[in-house]
Design a protein around this motif. Structure first.
Motif, PDB file in Angstrom:
ATOM      1  N   ALA A 189       0.837  -1.202   0.000  1.00  0.00           N
ATOM      2  CA  ALA A 189       0.000   0.000   0.000  1.00  0.00           C
ATOM      3  C   ALA A 189       0.874   1.254   0.000  1.00  0.00           C
ATOM      4  O   ALA A 189       0.578   2.230  -0.705  1.00  0.00           O
ATOM      5  N   GLU A 190       1.960   1.216   0.767  1.00  0.00           N
ATOM      6  CA  GLU A 190       2.869   2.360   0.798  1.00  0.00           C
ATOM      7  C   GLU A 190       3.519   2.567  -0.565  1.00  0.00           C
ATOM      8  O   GLU A 190       3.689   3.694  -1.030  1.00  0.00           O
ATOM      9  N   GLY A 191       3.865   1.445  -1.205  1.00  0.00           N
ATOM     10  CA  GLY A 191       4.469   1.540  -2.531  1.00  0.00           C
ATOM     11  C   GLY A 191       3.505   2.071  -3.571  1.00  0.00           C
ATOM     12  O   GLY A 191       3.892   2.849  -4.447  1.00  0.00           O
ATOM     13  N   VAL A 192       2.237   1.651  -3.480  1.00  0.00           N
ATOM     14  CA  VAL A 192       1.219   2.149  -4.410  1.00  0.00           C
ATOM     15  C   VAL A 192       1.072   3.663  -4.281  1.00  0.00           C
ATOM     16  O   VAL A 192       0.904   4.373  -5.278  1.00  0.00           O
ATOM     17  N   LYS A 193       1.138   4.154  -3.045  1.00  0.00           N
ATOM     18  CA  LYS A 193       1.071   5.597  -2.819  1.00  0.00           C
ATOM     19  C   LYS A 193       2.218   6.305  -3.524  1.00  0.00           C
ATOM     20  O   LYS A 193       2.044   7.399  -4.074  1.00  0.00           O
ATOM     21  N   SER A 194       3.389   5.661  -3.505  1.00  0.00           N
ATOM     22  CA  SER A 194       4.541   6.280  -4.164  1.00  0.00           C
ATOM     23  C   SER A 194       4.332   6.348  -5.670  1.00  0.00           C
ATOM     24  O   SER A 194       4.748   7.302  -6.325  1.00  0.00           O
ATOM     25  N   ILE A 195       3.656   5.314  -6.247  1.00  0.00           N
ATOM     26  CA  ILE A 195       3.370   5.333  -7.683  1.00  0.00           C
ATOM     27  C   ILE A 195       2.374   6.436  -8.017  1.00  0.00           C
ATOM     28  O   ILE A 195       2.516   7.167  -8.995  1.00  0.00           O
ATOM     29  N   LYS A 196       1.343   6.583  -7.167  1.00  0.00           N
ATOM     30  CA  LYS A 196       0.346   7.630  -7.388  1.00  0.00           C
ATOM     31  C   LYS A 196       0.980   9.014  -7.342  1.00  0.00           C
ATOM     32  O   LYS A 196       0.535   9.938  -8.017  1.00  0.00           O
ATOM     33  N   ALA A 197       2.006   9.144  -6.511  1.00  0.00           N
ATOM     34  CA  ALA A 197       2.654  10.448  -6.357  1.00  0.00           C
ATOM     35  C   ALA A 197       3.713  10.715  -7.417  1.00  0.00           C
ATOM     36  O   ALA A 197       4.323  11.778  -7.425  1.00  0.00           O
ATOM     37  N   MET A 198       3.940   9.756  -8.306  1.00  0.00           N
ATOM     38  CA  MET A 198       4.954   9.925  -9.343  1.00  0.00           C
ATOM     39  C   MET A 198       4.584  11.035 -10.307  1.00  0.00           C
ATOM     40  O   MET A 198       3.426  11.186 -10.689  1.00  0.00           O
ATOM     41  N   LYS A 199       5.605  11.763 -10.721  1.00  0.00           N
ATOM     42  CA  LYS A 199       5.379  12.797 -11.727  1.00  0.00           C
ATOM     43  C   LYS A 199       5.353  12.187 -13.125  1.00  0.00           C
ATOM     44  O   LYS A 199       4.708  12.711 -14.025  1.00  0.00           O
ATOM     45  N   ASN A 200       6.093  11.094 -13.296  1.00  0.00           N
ATOM     46  CA  ASN A 200       6.228  10.485 -14.619  1.00  0.00           C
ATOM     47  C   ASN A 200       5.682   9.061 -14.626  1.00  0.00           C
ATOM     48  O   ASN A 200       6.431   8.083 -14.739  1.00  0.00           O
ATOM     49  N   LYS A 201       4.361   8.943 -14.494  1.00  0.00           N
ATOM     50  CA  LYS A 201       3.754   7.608 -14.466  1.00  0.00           C
ATOM     51  C   LYS A 201       3.970   6.866 -15.774  1.00  0.00           C
ATOM     52  O   LYS A 201       4.201   5.658 -15.785  1.00  0.00           O
ATOM     53  N   TRP A 202       3.897   7.591 -16.901  1.00  0.00           N
ATOM     54  CA  TRP A 202       4.063   6.943 -18.194  1.00  0.00           C
ATOM     55  C   TRP A 202       5.490   6.457 -18.382  1.00  0.00           C
ATOM     56  O   TRP A 202       5.728   5.435 -19.047  1.00  0.00           O
ATOM     57  N   ALA A 203       6.430   7.163 -17.810  1.00  0.00           N
ATOM     58  CA  ALA A 203       7.826   6.715 -17.870  1.00  0.00           C
ATOM     59  C   ALA A 203       7.986   5.413 -17.096  1.00  0.00           C
ATOM     60  O   ALA A 203       8.711   4.504 -17.517  1.00  0.00           O
ATOM     61  N   PHE A 204       7.291   5.316 -15.964  1.00  0.00           N
ATOM     62  CA  PHE A 204       7.329   4.094 -15.159  1.00  0.00           C
ATOM     63  C   PHE A 204       6.773   2.916 -15.958  1.00  0.00           C
ATOM     64  O   PHE A 204       7.361   1.830 -15.977  1.00  0.00           O
ATOM     65  N   ILE A 205       5.645   3.123 -16.643  1.00  0.00           N
ATOM     66  CA  ILE A 205       5.039   2.062 -17.453  1.00  0.00           C
ATOM     67  C   ILE A 205       5.962   1.686 -18.610  1.00  0.00           C
ATOM     68  O   ILE A 205       6.160   0.500 -18.913  1.00  0.00           O
ATOM     69  N   ALA A 206       6.547   2.712 -19.253  1.00  0.00           N
ATOM     70  CA  ALA A 206       7.445   2.462 -20.382  1.00  0.00           C
ATOM     71  C   ALA A 206       8.657   1.636 -19.950  1.00  0.00           C
ATOM     72  O   ALA A 206       9.076   0.709 -20.651  1.00  0.00           O
ATOM     73  N   HIS A 207       9.212   1.978 -18.801  1.00  0.00           N
ATOM     74  CA  HIS A 207      10.356   1.217 -18.291  1.00  0.00           C
ATOM     75  C   HIS A 207       9.957  -0.229 -17.993  1.00  0.00           C
ATOM     76  O   HIS A 207      10.725  -1.158 -18.274  1.00  0.00           O
ATOM     77  N   SER A 208       8.768  -0.435 -17.435  1.00  0.00           N
ATOM     78  CA  SER A 208       8.312  -1.790 -17.105  1.00  0.00           C
ATOM     79  C   SER A 208       8.207  -2.645 -18.368  1.00  0.00           C
ATOM     80  O   SER A 208       8.624  -3.809 -18.383  1.00  0.00           O
ATOM     81  N   VAL A 209       7.650  -2.065 -19.434  1.00  0.00           N
ATOM     82  CA  VAL A 209       7.533  -2.781 -20.708  1.00  0.00           C
ATOM     83  C   VAL A 209       8.920  -3.015 -21.304  1.00  0.00           C
ATOM     84  O   VAL A 209       9.226  -4.111 -21.799  1.00  0.00           O
ATOM     85  N   PHE A 210       9.769  -1.990 -21.249  1.00  0.00           N
ATOM     86  CA  PHE A 210      11.104  -2.085 -21.838  1.00  0.00           C
ATOM     87  C   PHE A 210      11.938  -3.159 -21.139  1.00  0.00           C
ATOM     88  O   PHE A 210      12.640  -3.945 -21.790  1.00  0.00           O
ATOM     89  N   ILE A 211      11.864  -3.205 -19.807  1.00  0.00           N
ATOM     90  CA  ILE A 211      12.639  -4.191 -19.034  1.00  0.00           C
ATOM     91  C   ILE A 211      12.315  -5.607 -19.485  1.00  0.00           C
ATOM     92  O   ILE A 211      13.212  -6.405 -19.772  1.00  0.00           O
ATOM     93  N   TRP A 212      11.029  -5.905 -19.591  1.00  0.00           N
ATOM     94  CA  TRP A 212      10.643  -7.262 -19.970  1.00  0.00           C
ATOM     95  C   TRP A 212      10.878  -7.528 -21.447  1.00  0.00           C
ATOM     96  O   TRP A 212      11.137  -8.663 -21.846  1.00  0.00           O
ATOM     97  N   GLY A 213      10.821  -6.478 -22.251  1.00  0.00           N
ATOM     98  CA  GLY A 213      11.171  -6.625 -23.662  1.00  0.00           C
ATOM     99  C   GLY A 213      12.639  -7.001 -23.825  1.00  0.00           C
ATOM    100  O   GLY A 213      12.992  -7.865 -24.630  1.00  0.00           O
TER     101      GLY A 213
END
Length: 328
Positions: free
Chosen positions: A206-230
């Motif tokens: 739950a604490e980690g989810v809060k940190s994601i919500k507070a991110m300024k660059n949510k799309w960058a986070f998603i892009a990195h997640s896709v890129f890592i597994w790619g």
């Protein structure tokens, strides 16, 4: 003293399990043929490209972790975060699942951060990785269902073994027994230390989810997640081109092999040794690759990936005190 003995026993137990699995996979392998193939029939250029993709995935994971840390009010040096990530991979080769704790400890020490908060971000990171793996698993199941059915039809002995396990009275009885025991002991389980640990993990999540919500660059986070597994996928797939017997396989065959190998990495053994090899060999057999050839492929792919993590991990461990000597 007691804790050290327990840790040593755990290490030896995990190592013994991994060695046993590895031996079971390779005990009938012709060693002379294996050496000959690795010496004369491998295009190692593709292996180096594989390691390059692996390095890119680690850099991307570093950047993604920094994105998760920023909402906590800290901005660690990218180099320190990268070195901590690589030390974590190294520690996973010693004790399974120890890497997450190790990298948090490293970053907490050199960046003067809260260890508990870092653990929270890593828990969320791992959950995101599980979600990515499940998505890829779904793609494989939908895309290769017919291939798996065809494999079972062409290998009736395998199909018979699977049916015997699934329809075994002992298997059915075991499942029913577990359900009954869990129901009868539900109140005791809710008061157990295991439940408290799970509850603690959920709180950290739950604490980690809060940190994601507070991110300024949510799309960058998603892009990195896709890129890592790619990059993880390409790291394995390009090794197909190192051998003539796998160079013709399609990208979806590579994805199937990658997904099954990823589940092998979940096994509680150092670096997935044995379990990863077994899963990859079985996946390649689905696509008509001879078992002996599959074992050569698995050995080269796993050894190269593991060697890179050991070398870069050790260099990172040695570099950390020198890079941060002014802070110390």
């Amino acid at each position: 003293m007691k804790q050290k003995i327990v840790k040593t026993l755990k290490f030896l137990a995990f190592l013994a399990l991994g060695v046993l699995l590895f031996w079971l996979v390779y005990k009938d392998q012709d060693v002379d043929r294996l050496k000959s193939v690795l010496k004369n029939d491998v295009n190692y250029w593709w292996v180096w490209l594989s390691l390059f993709f692996g390095l890119l995935s680690h850099i991307s994971r570093t950047m993604r972790w920094n994105l998760m840390i920023e909402p906590l009010g800290k901005k660690p040096r990218l180099l320190n975060t990268f070195l901590a990530v690589m030390v974590g991979y190294l520690m996973n080769l010693v004790f399974p699942r120890m890497g997450e704790i190790s990298r948090c400890g490293v970053l907490a020490r050199y960046e003067k951060m809260s260890f508990t908060q870092l653990i929270g971000t890593v828990v969320v990171e791992r959950i995101i990785d599980v979600i990515m793996l499940l998505i890829l698993t779904f793609i494989v199941i939908v895309g290769q269902f017919g291939q798996v059915i065809q494999f079972l039809e062409n290998n009736p002995d395998v199909k018979e073994k699977l049916n015997s396990v699934a329809l075994s009275p002992w298997a059915v009885l075991s499942v029913i027994s577990v359900i009954i025991v869990l129901y009868l002991m539900r109140n005791k389980l809710l008061r157990s230390s295991l439940f408290e640990k799970v509850r603690g993990i959920l709180i950290k999540f739950a604490e980690g989810v809060k940190s994601i919500k507070a991110m300024k660059n949510k799309w960058a986070f998603i892009a990195h997640s896709v890129f890592i597994w790619g990059m993880y996928y390409l790291m394995l797939y390009v090794v197909f081109f190192s051998f003539d017997f796998t160079s013709h396989l399609s990208m979806i065959a590579g994805l199937t092999t990658f997904v099954l190998g990823s589940y092998g990495m979940v096994a509680p053994v150092q670096g997935g040794i044995g379990a990863w090899h077994f899963m990859v060999v079985q996946a390649l057999m689905v696509y008509g690759i001879d078992k002996a050839d599959g074992m050569v492929f698995a050995l080269l792919a796993h050894t190269s990936m593991t060697a890179m993590m050991i070398i870069v991990g050790l260099l990172s461990l040695l570099a950390l005190p020198f890079i941060n000597r002014t802070k110390e």
